[in-house]
Motif scaffolding. Structure first.
Motif, short mmCIF file in Angstrom:
data_model
loop_
_atom_site.label_atom_id
_atom_site.label_comp_id
_atom_site.label_asym_id
_atom_site.label_seq_id
_atom_site.Cartn_x
_atom_site.Cartn_y
_atom_site.Cartn_z
N THR A 1 17.02 -12.94 -6.80
CA THR A 1 17.12 -13.73 -5.57
C THR A 1 18.12 -14.85 -5.77
N THR A 2 18.77 -15.23 -4.67
CA THR A 2 19.71 -16.35 -4.70
C THR A 2 19.02 -17.64 -4.27
N THR B 1 17.35 -21.08 -4.06
CA THR B 1 17.38 -22.24 -4.94
C THR B 1 16.15 -23.10 -4.69
N THR C 1 28.04 -7.00 -7.07
CA THR C 1 26.99 -7.00 -6.06
C THR C 1 27.65 -6.97 -4.70
N SER D 1 19.92 -10.44 3.10
CA SER D 1 18.99 -11.47 3.57
C SER D 1 17.89 -10.85 4.42
N GLN E 1 23.97 -11.74 -11.03
CA GLN E 1 24.12 -11.56 -9.59
C GLN E 1 25.50 -11.98 -9.10
N ALA E 2 26.06 -13.03 -9.70
CA ALA E 2 27.25 -13.66 -9.13
C ALA E 2 28.54 -13.32 -9.85
N VAL F 1 19.22 -7.75 -4.69
CA VAL F 1 19.10 -9.20 -4.68
C VAL F 1 18.81 -9.66 -3.25
N SER G 1 18.49 -12.83 -0.53
CA SER G 1 18.83 -14.22 -0.24
C SER G 1 17.98 -14.68 0.93
N VAL H 1 30.73 -10.87 -6.10
CA VAL H 1 30.01 -10.58 -4.86
C VAL H 1 31.04 -10.42 -3.74
N ILE I 1 23.11 -7.09 -2.15
CA ILE I 1 22.43 -8.33 -1.80
C ILE I 1 22.22 -8.33 -0.30
N SER J 1 21.00 -15.56 -12.10
CA SER J 1 22.15 -15.80 -11.23
C SER J 1 23.46 -15.34 -11.87
#
Length: 292
Positions: A167-168, A170, A258, A106, A201-202, A136, A138, A205, A104, A198
């Motif tokens: 993607t995280t 929201t 992740t 950004s 992904q979660a 993923v 963010s 992590v 993951i 999600s």
């Protein structure tokens, strides 16, 4: 690095059969009597000390390579390798082997926003080449990083063929839920159904920074970055990170993990960390790369 003395090693070996020699050397490696990166004696030297044929030692070395305990390098001899570089099929627990592993991020630090987005897309493509299972994104604030993960994922669908994407990000209540949902549906269609939710992904992590192949300058910079982050960062050799994860109650039982790339890293650093995650940390957790 050190080279083991053939006479001293022979003094610890009581078996003279290839499988027995390999088993006893394997036990010495696991007990760390033979440290990582130590060079084993030459086949000829150890054969002479044990009073066996060169072929017997060559077979023993072959057994050790098959177990992922040593590797033979041209002009570098046969050396003990870190546990994290051993094969996924040799995973002995605790728990079950990790089935899927992804990263993951950004976004990648670069001179400008456009360069950062291009670098992020290259990192995703590189992760696919390494056999990682998911990428993923963010959202990030400011000029650096990915401000619109969905748009970048759409571009990533055209540069990858296998890796799963997510993607995280929201959706704020009342702010275009239908529009964003439609965009994600489009990403899923463009990717051939590779968009993940999600839940996957979660499941687990963690921020990790393997330092197996880092230079001193890189490791110093990584540790400085890790100290500045609010979350706990697992940093160090991959075998130590693997030990920490395997002792983590939240990790035991996880089928997929992740691993987060710290922010403010450039493309070179991100590539370096992903290489160590895929080639060293993953196998130590029982993970095997997905076929290309």
């Amino acid at each position: 690095m050190s080279e083991l003395d053939a006479e001293k090693l022979a003094g610890r070996l009581t078996d003279r059969a290839p499988a027995g020699i390999a088993e006893q050397i394997g036990q010495l490696i696991e007990a760390k009597v033979l440290p990582v990166d130590s060079r084993l004696p030459t086949v000829r030297d150890l054969a002479q000390e044990l009073g066996v044929s060169v072929g017997t030692i060559a077979q023993a070395w072959s057994h050790l390579r098959e177990q992922g305990l040593v590797e033979t390098r041209r002009r570098g001899g046969t050396r003990v390798v870190p546990r994290a570089r051993r094969r996924a099929e040799d995973f002995a627990g605790p728990g079950e082997p990790l089935k899927r592993m992804g990263f993951i991020s950004s976004g990648v630090h670069a001179p400008g926003p456009a360069e950062g987005l291009e670098a992020t897309l290259r990192i995703i493509a590189h992760a696919e080449d390494l056999g990682l299972d998911s990428a993923v994104l963010s959202p990030a604030s400011g000029e650096q990083g990915v401000s619109s993960p969905v748009a970048v994922l759409a571009a990533a669908t055209q540069r990858t063929a296998r890796i799963r994407l997510g993607t995280t990000a929201t959706i704020p209540a009342g702010q275009g839920e239908n529009s964003v949902s439609a965009d994600l549906d489009a990403v899923n269609l463009l990717s051939g159904g590779r968009l993940i939710g999600s839940e996957e992904q979660a499941q687990l992590v963690r921020t990790v920074i393997p330092t197996d192949t880092a230079s001193r300058e890189q490791e110093a910079r990584y540790r400085e970055i890790a100290e500045a982050l609010p979350e706990h960062v697992l940093i160090g050799p991959s075998d130590e990170i693997a030990d920490a994860l395997l002792a983590d109650p939240d990790y035991v039982g996880a089928q997929y993990a992740t691993f987060a790339l710290p922010p403010s890293l450039d493309e070179t650093d991100c590539t370096h960390i992903l290489n160590d995650v895929a080639s060293r940390l993953g196998p130590a957790l029982g993970w095997a790369p997905s076929p290309r």
